[in-house]
Design a protein around this motif. Structure first.
Motif, PDB file in Angstrom:
ATOM      1  N   ILE A 134     -68.588 -11.761  56.355  1.00  6.92           N
ATOM      2  CA  ILE A 134     -68.893 -12.501  57.585  1.00  6.92           C
ATOM      3  C   ILE A 134     -70.391 -12.789  57.682  1.00  6.92           C
ATOM      4  CG2 ILE A 134     -69.000 -12.309  60.096  1.00  6.92           C
ATOM      5  CD1 ILE A 134     -66.302 -10.883  60.008  1.00  6.92           C
ATOM      6  N   LEU A 135     -71.211 -11.780  57.406  1.00  6.31           N
ATOM      7  CA  LEU A 135     -72.665 -11.959  57.478  1.00  6.31           C
ATOM      8  C   LEU A 135     -73.146 -12.989  56.461  1.00  6.31           C
ATOM      9  CD1 LEU A 135     -73.809  -8.229  57.932  1.00  6.31           C
ATOM     10  CD2 LEU A 135     -73.787 -10.044  59.662  1.00  6.31           C
ATOM     11  N   ILE A 136     -72.588 -12.949  55.257  1.00 11.76           N
ATOM     12  CA  ILE A 136     -72.992 -13.902  54.218  1.00 11.76           C
ATOM     13  C   ILE A 136     -72.603 -15.322  54.605  1.00 11.76           C
ATOM     14  CG2 ILE A 136     -72.475 -14.661  51.854  1.00 11.76           C
ATOM     15  CD1 ILE A 136     -72.403 -11.702  51.066  1.00 11.76           C
ATOM     16  N   THR A 137     -71.364 -15.505  55.060  1.00 15.15           N
ATOM     17  CA  THR A 137     -70.926 -16.859  55.417  1.00 15.15           C
ATOM     18  C   THR A 137     -71.633 -17.381  56.655  1.00 15.15           C
ATOM     19  OG1 THR A 137     -69.029 -15.901  56.608  1.00 15.15           O
ATOM     20  CG2 THR A 137     -68.657 -16.625  54.347  1.00 15.15           C
ATOM     21  N   ALA A 138     -72.133 -16.477  57.485  1.00 12.98           N
ATOM     22  CA  ALA A 138     -72.811 -16.899  58.724  1.00 12.98           C
ATOM     23  C   ALA A 138     -74.281 -17.235  58.502  1.00 12.98           C
ATOM     24  CB  ALA A 138     -72.683 -15.811  59.786  1.00 12.98           C
ATOM     25  N   TYR A 139     -74.952 -16.517  57.567  1.00 12.58           N
ATOM     26  CA  TYR A 139     -76.405 -16.622  57.484  1.00 12.58           C
ATOM     27  C   TYR A 139     -76.955 -17.061  56.131  1.00 12.58           C
ATOM     28  CZ  TYR A 139     -76.193 -14.063  61.889  1.00 12.58           C
ATOM     29  OH  TYR A 139     -75.911 -13.687  63.173  1.00 12.58           O
ATOM     30  N   VAL A 140     -76.122 -17.147  55.110  1.00 11.94           N
ATOM     31  CA  VAL A 140     -76.614 -17.488  53.767  1.00 11.94           C
ATOM     32  C   VAL A 140     -76.192 -18.902  53.406  1.00 11.94           C
ATOM     33  CG1 VAL A 140     -76.523 -16.891  51.308  1.00 11.94           C
ATOM     34  CG2 VAL A 140     -76.539 -15.068  53.029  1.00 11.94           C
ATOM     35  N   HIS A 141     -77.151 -19.687  52.924  1.00 17.95           N
ATOM     36  CA  HIS A 141     -76.864 -21.044  52.449  1.00 17.95           C
ATOM     37  C   HIS A 141     -76.131 -20.961  51.112  1.00 17.95           C
ATOM     38  CE1 HIS A 141     -77.556 -25.381  52.136  1.00 17.95           C
ATOM     39  NE2 HIS A 141     -77.849 -25.175  50.855  1.00 17.95           N
ATOM     40  N   PRO A 142     -75.158 -21.838  50.836  1.00 14.09           N
ATOM     41  CA  PRO A 142     -74.717 -23.017  51.601  1.00 14.09           C
ATOM     42  C   PRO A 142     -73.594 -22.731  52.588  1.00 14.09           C
ATOM     43  CG  PRO A 142     -73.609 -23.005  49.498  1.00 14.09           C
ATOM     44  CD  PRO A 142     -74.494 -21.780  49.512  1.00 14.09           C
ATOM     45  N   PHE A 143     -73.168 -21.474  52.670  1.00 15.07           N
ATOM     46  CA  PHE A 143     -72.001 -21.161  53.514  1.00 15.07           C
ATOM     47  C   PHE A 143     -72.287 -21.368  54.998  1.00 15.07           C
ATOM     48  CE2 PHE A 143     -72.378 -18.122  49.925  1.00 15.07           C
ATOM     49  CZ  PHE A 143     -71.442 -18.717  49.090  1.00 15.07           C
ATOM     50  N   SER A 144     -73.534 -21.092  55.394  1.00 13.50           N
ATOM     51  CA  SER A 144     -73.876 -21.153  56.816  1.00 13.50           C
ATOM     52  C   SER A 144     -73.738 -22.560  57.392  1.00 13.50           C
ATOM     53  CB  SER A 144     -75.309 -20.651  57.024  1.00 13.50           C
ATOM     54  OG  SER A 144     -76.222 -21.396  56.232  1.00 13.50           O
ATOM     55  N   GLN A 145     -73.849 -23.597  56.538  1.00 13.22           N
ATOM     56  CA  GLN A 145     -73.774 -24.970  57.046  1.00 13.22           C
ATOM     57  C   GLN A 145     -72.377 -25.339  57.543  1.00 13.22           C
ATOM     58  OE1 GLN A 145     -74.236 -28.089  54.051  1.00 13.22           O
ATOM     59  NE2 GLN A 145     -73.512 -26.675  52.452  1.00 13.22           N
ATOM     60  N   TYR A 146     -71.378 -24.512  57.200  1.00 14.74           N
ATOM     61  CA  TYR A 146     -70.013 -24.807  57.636  1.00 14.74           C
ATOM     62  C   TYR A 146     -69.699 -24.212  59.010  1.00 14.74           C
ATOM     63  CZ  TYR A 146     -69.424 -26.416  52.879  1.00 14.74           C
ATOM     64  OH  TYR A 146     -69.565 -27.101  51.701  1.00 14.74           O
ATOM     65  N   GLY A 147     -70.570 -23.344  59.509  1.00 14.35           N
ATOM     66  CA  GLY A 147     -70.453 -22.856  60.878  1.00 14.35           C
ATOM     67  C   GLY A 147     -69.209 -22.038  61.169  1.00 14.35           C
ATOM     68  N   LEU A 148     -68.753 -21.263  60.195  1.00 13.57           N
ATOM     69  CA  LEU A 148     -67.571 -20.433  60.418  1.00 13.57           C
ATOM     70  C   LEU A 148     -67.845 -19.402  61.508  1.00 13.57           C
ATOM     71  CD1 LEU A 148     -66.354 -19.682  56.760  1.00 13.57           C
ATOM     72  CD2 LEU A 148     -65.663 -21.538  58.278  1.00 13.57           C
ATOM     73  N   LEU A 149     -66.867 -19.154  62.358  1.00 17.09           N
ATOM     74  CA  LEU A 149     -66.887 -18.104  63.382  1.00 17.09           C
ATOM     75  C   LEU A 149     -67.932 -18.333  64.480  1.00 17.09           C
ATOM     76  CD1 LEU A 149     -66.482 -15.005  61.017  1.00 17.09           C
ATOM     77  CD2 LEU A 149     -64.701 -16.095  62.390  1.00 17.09           C
ATOM     78  N   ARG A 150     -68.641 -19.478  64.464  1.00 16.45           N
ATOM     79  CA  ARG A 150     -69.576 -19.749  65.546  1.00 16.45           C
ATOM     80  C   ARG A 150     -68.837 -20.097  66.829  1.00 16.45           C
ATOM     81  NH1 ARG A 150     -74.045 -23.461  62.328  1.00 16.45           N
ATOM     82  NH2 ARG A 150     -74.780 -21.801  60.917  1.00 16.45           N
ATOM     83  N   SER A 151     -67.699 -20.730  66.660  1.00 17.39           N
ATOM     84  CA  SER A 151     -66.815 -21.009  67.788  1.00 17.39           C
ATOM     85  C   SER A 151     -65.389 -20.984  67.263  1.00 17.39           C
ATOM     86  CB  SER A 151     -67.130 -22.378  68.414  1.00 17.39           C
ATOM     87  OG  SER A 151     -66.940 -23.411  67.472  1.00 17.39           O
ATOM     88  N   LEU A 152     -64.441 -20.812  68.159  1.00 17.96           N
ATOM     89  CA  LEU A 152     -63.052 -20.677  67.756  1.00 17.96           C
ATOM     90  C   LEU A 152     -62.294 -21.970  68.071  1.00 17.96           C
ATOM     91  CD1 LEU A 152     -62.318 -17.043  69.016  1.00 17.96           C
ATOM     92  CD2 LEU A 152     -63.021 -17.778  66.732  1.00 17.96           C
ATOM     93  N   PRO A 153     -61.842 -22.685  67.032  1.00 20.10           N
ATOM     94  CA  PRO A 153     -61.055 -23.894  67.293  1.00 20.10           C
ATOM     95  C   PRO A 153     -59.669 -23.547  67.822  1.00 20.10           C
ATOM     96  CG  PRO A 153     -61.076 -23.404  64.951  1.00 20.10           C
ATOM     97  CD  PRO A 153     -62.015 -22.432  65.603  1.00 20.10           C
ATOM     98  N   ARG A 154     -59.021 -24.519  68.403  1.00 20.98           N
ATOM     99  CA  ARG A 154     -57.659 -24.289  68.900  1.00 20.98           C
ATOM    100  C   ARG A 154     -56.721 -24.097  67.715  1.00 20.98           C
ATOM    101  NH1 ARG A 154     -56.074 -28.891  73.108  1.00 20.98           N
ATOM    102  NH2 ARG A 154     -54.181 -27.584  73.110  1.00 20.98           N
ATOM    103  N   PRO A 155     -55.773 -23.163  67.834  1.00 19.39           N
ATOM    104  CA  PRO A 155     -54.795 -22.982  66.751  1.00 19.39           C
ATOM    105  C   PRO A 155     -54.039 -24.278  66.472  1.00 19.39           C
ATOM    106  CG  PRO A 155     -54.673 -21.167  68.314  1.00 19.39           C
ATOM    107  CD  PRO A 155     -55.585 -22.194  68.929  1.00 19.39           C
ATOM    108  N   SER A 156     -53.787 -24.540  65.190  1.00 20.96           N
ATOM    109  CA  SER A 156     -53.132 -25.778  64.780  1.00 20.96           C
ATOM    110  C   SER A 156     -51.915 -25.450  63.924  1.00 20.96           C
ATOM    111  CB  SER A 156     -54.105 -26.663  63.995  1.00 20.96           C
ATOM    112  OG  SER A 156     -53.429 -27.736  63.390  1.00 20.96           O
ATOM    113  N   LEU A 157     -50.731 -25.717  64.469  1.00 24.41           N
ATOM    114  CA  LEU A 157     -49.507 -25.484  63.697  1.00 24.41           C
ATOM    115  C   LEU A 157     -49.467 -26.376  62.461  1.00 24.41           C
ATOM    116  CD1 LEU A 157     -46.834 -25.219  66.556  1.00 24.41           C
ATOM    117  CD2 LEU A 157     -47.807 -23.357  65.194  1.00 24.41           C
TER     118      LEU A 157
END
Length: 451
Positions: free
Chosen positions: A213-236
């Motif tokens: 989680i820390l790597i995907t949130a703060y390390v480039h290039p993963f951080s540019q995708y903004g995972l876990l910054r906000s929660l999208p609505r569930p999509s069936l």
């Protein structure tokens, strides 16, 4: 043709993706090994309890996590298309939701039926207790393990497999230290025995999830995708897209891993020496399988990226390259096994009779891993094309419809004895590899025609 296939650029890219995956898989193999090894050092009863718990957990885990492996080809193709980051973010986040739902269902089913399953196995009371408590302890790590699986697939799909390698390298000493503390009762903790291995595994799963989680949130290039910054609505719809690819993958992996539990169950009618020799040879074959498995995972990434970019010729070239490397390694390891199978056998035991029989089983392991070297990378390439249904049916056919029945007949109605199960599986696996080879050719020709 060979010169154009093995260019410096493509070979370098293959190795950059493959080698970290191989180290990661060997690290995960080592974690499982130390769980069993350190429990066995505590007591034979604890070893038996952990072995029973592991034999129940691994096929279920491999099947469920196989569903989540759909994230790799999905993200790899989106990445190859150079699509907007939010589309990749949406696919990964919906897969995390799916991982949470699967975790919850698995935990509920475990608490509802686990005790009855262990009762059905007619185990000694203490072995049953250890197996039950080991799995209960392990259940506290299911949620972080499945979430980490999604994050690892996302990381790997971008071609950054060295990051997953780093996480595994960190996890291995953490797991060993936690095993030492909880199994043997160190650092002021009580000695939990084999149950401590389950506690240690859960702690390890939470740690690797947090690191991911820390790597995907703060390390480039993963951080540019903004995972876990906000929660999208569930999509069936997104869940359905993932399941269409993931369910056949998960079922294929379940059929593949559970077949060995079934063979071990059938072989329980043989004497202790035969069972021990079979298990030793199977363990070494599993160790060798890490190489074609790693090429398989690398091909899913590379083929997926090239297909997403509409570079179908390069996707075909990577497929051929991965198969060539995997088969080449298996030929080399086969020669080594022929020459040094006795020495390999004595790595597992000091008992002469067990070592002699293990060496004989290792001859069959040679043919087994040669077939694996062909079918595993082909499976990975097909996943890169998002072609997974035929692989599911071929796995069912090769292992359960051909391999196991043929093995049972050869073991019980011919002079092959216990070796018959190996011969049956080898025959089934060879037929499966042939069928998958034809399927890969069909898919590649279809892609070429549509280009």
């Amino acid at each position: 043709m060979v010169q154009s296939l093995f260019t410096k650029e493509k070979t370098s890219k293959m190795m950059i993706v493959f080698l970290p995956i191989l180290i990661t898989q060997l690290g995960l193999f080592a974690i499982s090994f130390f769980d069993t090894f350190m429990s066995g050092k505590f007591s034979p009863v604890d070893l038996a309890g952990v072995a029973i718990g592991t034999s129940l957990w691994l096929p279920i885990y491999n099947g469920c996590s196989g569903i989540l492996l759909a994230v790799t080809p999905i993200v790899a193709q989106l990445f190859g298309q150079r699509t907007k980051p939010q589309y990749i973010r949406e696919a990964v986040m919906q897969s995390i939701y799916l991982a949470l739902i699967m975790s919850a269902i698995l935990i509920v089913l475990g608490f509802a039926f686990l005790n009855s399953m262990l009762d059905f196995m007619n185990l000694e009371q203490e072995v049953k207790r250890i197996a039950l408590e080991y799995l209960i302890a392990l259940s506290f790590g299911i949620i972080p393990l499945f979430v980490y699986t999604v994050l690892r697939c996302f990381i790997d799909a971008l071609g950054r497999t060295s990051v997953s390698m780093f996480i595994t390298i960190v996890a291995l000493p953490v797991n060993i230290a936690a095993n030492y503390a909880f199994i043997y009762g160190k650092f002021g903790l009580p000695a939990f025995g084999g149950v401590g291995a389950g506690i240690a595994s859960s702690i390890t799963y939470w740690i690797i999830m947090i690191i991911a989680i820390l790597i995907t949130a703060y390390v480039h290039p993963f951080s540019q995708y903004g995972l876990l910054r906000s929660l999208p609505r569930p999509s069936l719809k997104e869940w359905s897209n993932t399941m269409k690819i993931g369910l056949p993958i998960g079922m294929a992996i379940f059929f593949e891993t559970s077949i060995f539990a079934a063979v071990t169950l059938f072989m329980s009618s043989y004497d202790t020496i035969t069972i021990a020799s079979h298990q030793a040879a199977l363990n070494f074959a599993s160790f060798l399988y890490m190489v074609p498995l790693s090429f398989s995972m690398a091909l899913t990434i590379l083929v997926g990226q090239e297909v997403g970019a509409n570079h179908f010729k390069r996707a075909r070239e990577y497929s051929l390259m991965g198969i060539f490397f995997a088969v080449g390694f298996s030929c080399i390891s086969a020669i080594i096994l022929v020459l040094f199978r006795d020495q390999v056998a004595y790595l597992y035991t000091n008992e002469h009779d067990v070592a002699i029989l293990t060496a004989k089983f290792l001859i069959f392991a040679i043919f087994f891993q040669l077939s694996d070297a062909l079918q595993a990378p082909i499976q990975g390439a097909l996943r890169g094309y998002k072609d997974v249904n035929v692989t599911f049916f071929m796995t069912l056919l090769s292992y359960w419809i051909i391999g196991l029945p043929a093995g049972y007949v050869l073991a019980n109605f011919t002079s092959f004895g216990a070796f018959g199960y190996w011969i049956g599986l080898i025959a089934g696996l060879a037929m499966g590899a042939t069928g998958l080879s034809l399927r890969l050719l069909i898919v590649q020709r279809r892609m070429k025609a549509s280009n």
